[in-house]
Design an enzyme around this catalytic site. Structure first.
Site, short mmCIF file in Angstrom:
data_model
loop_
_atom_site.label_atom_id
_atom_site.label_comp_id
_atom_site.label_asym_id
_atom_site.label_seq_id
_atom_site.Cartn_x
_atom_site.Cartn_y
_atom_site.Cartn_z
N ASP A 4 -32.51 -21.29 22.23
CA ASP A 4 -32.74 -22.05 23.46
C ASP A 4 -34.17 -22.53 23.45
O ASP A 4 -34.87 -22.33 22.45
CB ASP A 4 -32.41 -21.21 24.70
CG ASP A 4 -31.81 -22.07 25.82
OD1 ASP A 4 -32.48 -23.04 26.23
OD2 ASP A 4 -30.69 -21.78 26.25
N ASP B 236 -24.62 -21.37 30.90
CA ASP B 236 -25.50 -21.93 29.86
C ASP B 236 -25.92 -20.81 28.92
O ASP B 236 -26.96 -20.18 29.08
CB ASP B 236 -26.71 -22.59 30.49
CG ASP B 236 -27.44 -23.50 29.51
OD1 ASP B 236 -27.01 -23.58 28.34
OD2 ASP B 236 -28.42 -24.14 29.92
N ALA B 237 -25.05 -20.55 27.93
CA ALA B 237 -25.30 -19.43 27.01
C ALA B 237 -25.51 -19.91 25.58
O ALA B 237 -25.88 -19.13 24.72
CB ALA B 237 -24.14 -18.44 27.07
N LYS B 238 -25.25 -21.19 25.33
CA LYS B 238 -25.49 -21.80 24.00
C LYS B 238 -24.97 -20.93 22.87
O LYS B 238 -25.66 -20.69 21.88
CB LYS B 238 -26.97 -22.14 23.83
CG LYS B 238 -27.47 -23.15 24.88
CD LYS B 238 -28.87 -23.64 24.62
CE LYS B 238 -29.31 -24.73 25.60
NZ LYS B 238 -29.45 -24.28 26.99
N ARG B 239 -23.74 -20.46 23.00
CA ARG B 239 -23.16 -19.62 21.97
C ARG B 239 -22.68 -20.47 20.80
O ARG B 239 -22.40 -21.67 20.94
CB ARG B 239 -21.99 -18.82 22.55
CG ARG B 239 -22.40 -17.79 23.61
CD ARG B 239 -23.39 -16.78 23.08
NE ARG B 239 -23.58 -15.65 23.98
CZ ARG B 239 -24.59 -15.51 24.83
NH1 ARG B 239 -25.53 -16.43 24.94
NH2 ARG B 239 -24.68 -14.43 25.61
#
Lengths: 314, 314
Positions: free
Chosen positions: A111, B106-109
């Site tokens: 991020d 919003d964890a952007k995995r």
């Protein structure tokens, strides 16, 4: 205390094994009895599963701690269970560290700015086990958002004597999709590799390898050799051995002449060995722990025979 | 029930606001009194912080639920606190859904195969709030590992009537580092965009937009316009408005003529509005909730005036 690489290399040399056992608990593959016994005392299925995962991972830790330097919990399988899974992930990491294992948390976080820093602070305990709630020695991170977004991870890693492994060349069949696109005469992953090697150089101090490493899959042997040459100061975390098809021969080029520079992961091939054709005749399902030990010893011997890891520990 | 896009568009039209409020709690910016009152009853600092985050987010949810269609909790700030933070993330998501809000986690995995599926199953509840422990309507995901690694997320999203936002062009200053590398005459992010648009097409059914969307930063207006043209079936999640420098004019091109096709995020600019120069004179720190409401209304008005969102709801 000592830097991540110093601690890791000491452990690799002491065990004479550049091996990390992947802790990837999967409900449907758990050895018989574990789910059943965990169900008593839990009204929620996911809490019972979390308890079963904890017991399973604890037992594996006890088996492999004398044999290998490191374990790699896969965050996804714990998070799938919700907060009770997150709690078990933390307890599994602590148990592994108490057993003297190096813990690589495979969470593939990424991020920007202070958000990246928050992930780093949450996962990277480094040399002081109490410095982060998920007290890992190192963490896997994703570079897509840009080189600037790696820096907050690096800053926390250096401060805490922790490590990082940036995804460079992954082991999945479709990795080429974006990673092999060619820009300025080089594959995309080579551009990422150049940025990672620079960070490795900047964080290595007196050591050969820096605090910033790279994930490079065993399933692409030529790329592995090419990247070892291009990244002389970058430690490699190598998934894809065994179940995914990578052999010890495929991996040999990832090591330096001393047998250092890389650590090879096996997950399913070890923790669910009782299910593998190779061990099925030898061990009943109830003997799954013996199968774990046999598969671990076999992997260590395989790497010692077919890679420079045979030179470890003299 | 209805697909993610149907539910989202209904909510956007009902509120006449293509706005998502980012829930990014940060210890050092919490309004006065919150940390102090949370400390009683907790011996651990991180547990007290988690309680403070929960109360803070619950209050924001109560304020913004009548005004906006969606909230976006940032997983990193919760995970930073360890398992107690993960528990609060789950409770914040549930509270937001009970308040009728769409939740974008919003964890952007990003990971491969069954690991990607585990993340998807853990986060994507979609239309049935009880289908996943972190019961989000949609999730942000990272494409670096390859197009094949997006598919498990897509399969779960379609099955659960949930949504995805794949990182395409991020809002950070260094986004260009890897995303702007040019291969086959196109930037890297355009290659990712092509894969995402295809998934959007495959998942749109009778709708204009599919279950698979894209994260495109407000801080690169020209790229936003270019991507809107290249991705006619892809819903956009747009970070970078306000605190990061993106203006309503910068974002205008992301919308279709009906004012749909995009949702714009503001985090710090809303939740810590009491700290912003614009609201500092108007509201005392104790009136932080009024500052949140004023900043939310101002953002909605700004988008209505300077973008096609003014046409929402007729």
């Amino acid at each position: 205390m000592a830097s991540y690489i110093e601690r890791l290399n000491s452990a690799i040399i002491a065990k004479r094994a550049p091996v990390v056992v992947g802790l990837d608990p999967r409900k449907e593959q758990l050895p018989p009895g574990l789910m059943e016994s965990a169900k008593s005392g839990h009204s929620h299925y996911s809490d019972a599963t979390a308890t079963a995962y904890e017991r399973f991972c604890f037992q594996i830790i006890d088996i492999v701690a004398p044999l290998v330097p490191a374990v790699k919990p896969q965050a996804a399988f714990f998070e799938e269970l919700g907060p009770s899974g997150s709690l078990v992930l933390a307890s599994v990491i602590r148990r592994a560290r108490e057993a003297g294992l190096i813990v690589i948390c495979d969470a593939k976080r990424g991020d920007i700015g202070s958000t990246a820093e928050a992930y780093a602070r949450g996962y990277l305990a480094g040399s002081d086990r109490n410095a982060a709630p998920w007290s890992a020695d190192s963490l896997t991170v994703n570079p897509y958002l840009g080189p600037d977004t790696l820096q907050p991870f690096v800053d926390v890693a250096v401060q805490r004597e922790a490590g990082l492994y940036v995804l460079v060349r992954t082991s999945n069949p479709g990795a080429a999709g974006f990673q092999d696109l060619i820009a300025d005469g080089q594959t995309h992953y080579r551009h990422v590799a150049a940025a990672v090697e620079q960070l490795a150089q900047e964080t290595r101090g007196e050591q050969t390898y820096g605090a910033v490493g790279a994930v490079v899959g065993a399933t692409y042997p030529q790329e592995l050799a090419e990247l070892r040459a291009a990244m002389p100061h970058t430690h490699f975390l190598i998934p894809g051995y065994g179940s995914q098809g990578g052999t010890a021969q495929d991996i040999a080029a990832a090591f330096d002449a001393d047998g250092l520079g890389a650590i090879v992961n096996s997950s399913r091939g070890i923790i669910f060995a009782y299910n593998n054709a190779k061990y099925k005749d030898q061990f009943a399902p109830e003997q799954w722990e013996s199968a774990v030990e046999a598969a671990t010893r076999d992997m260590i011997a395989d790497l010692a025979e077919h890679t420079p890891a045979g030179a470890l520990g003299g």
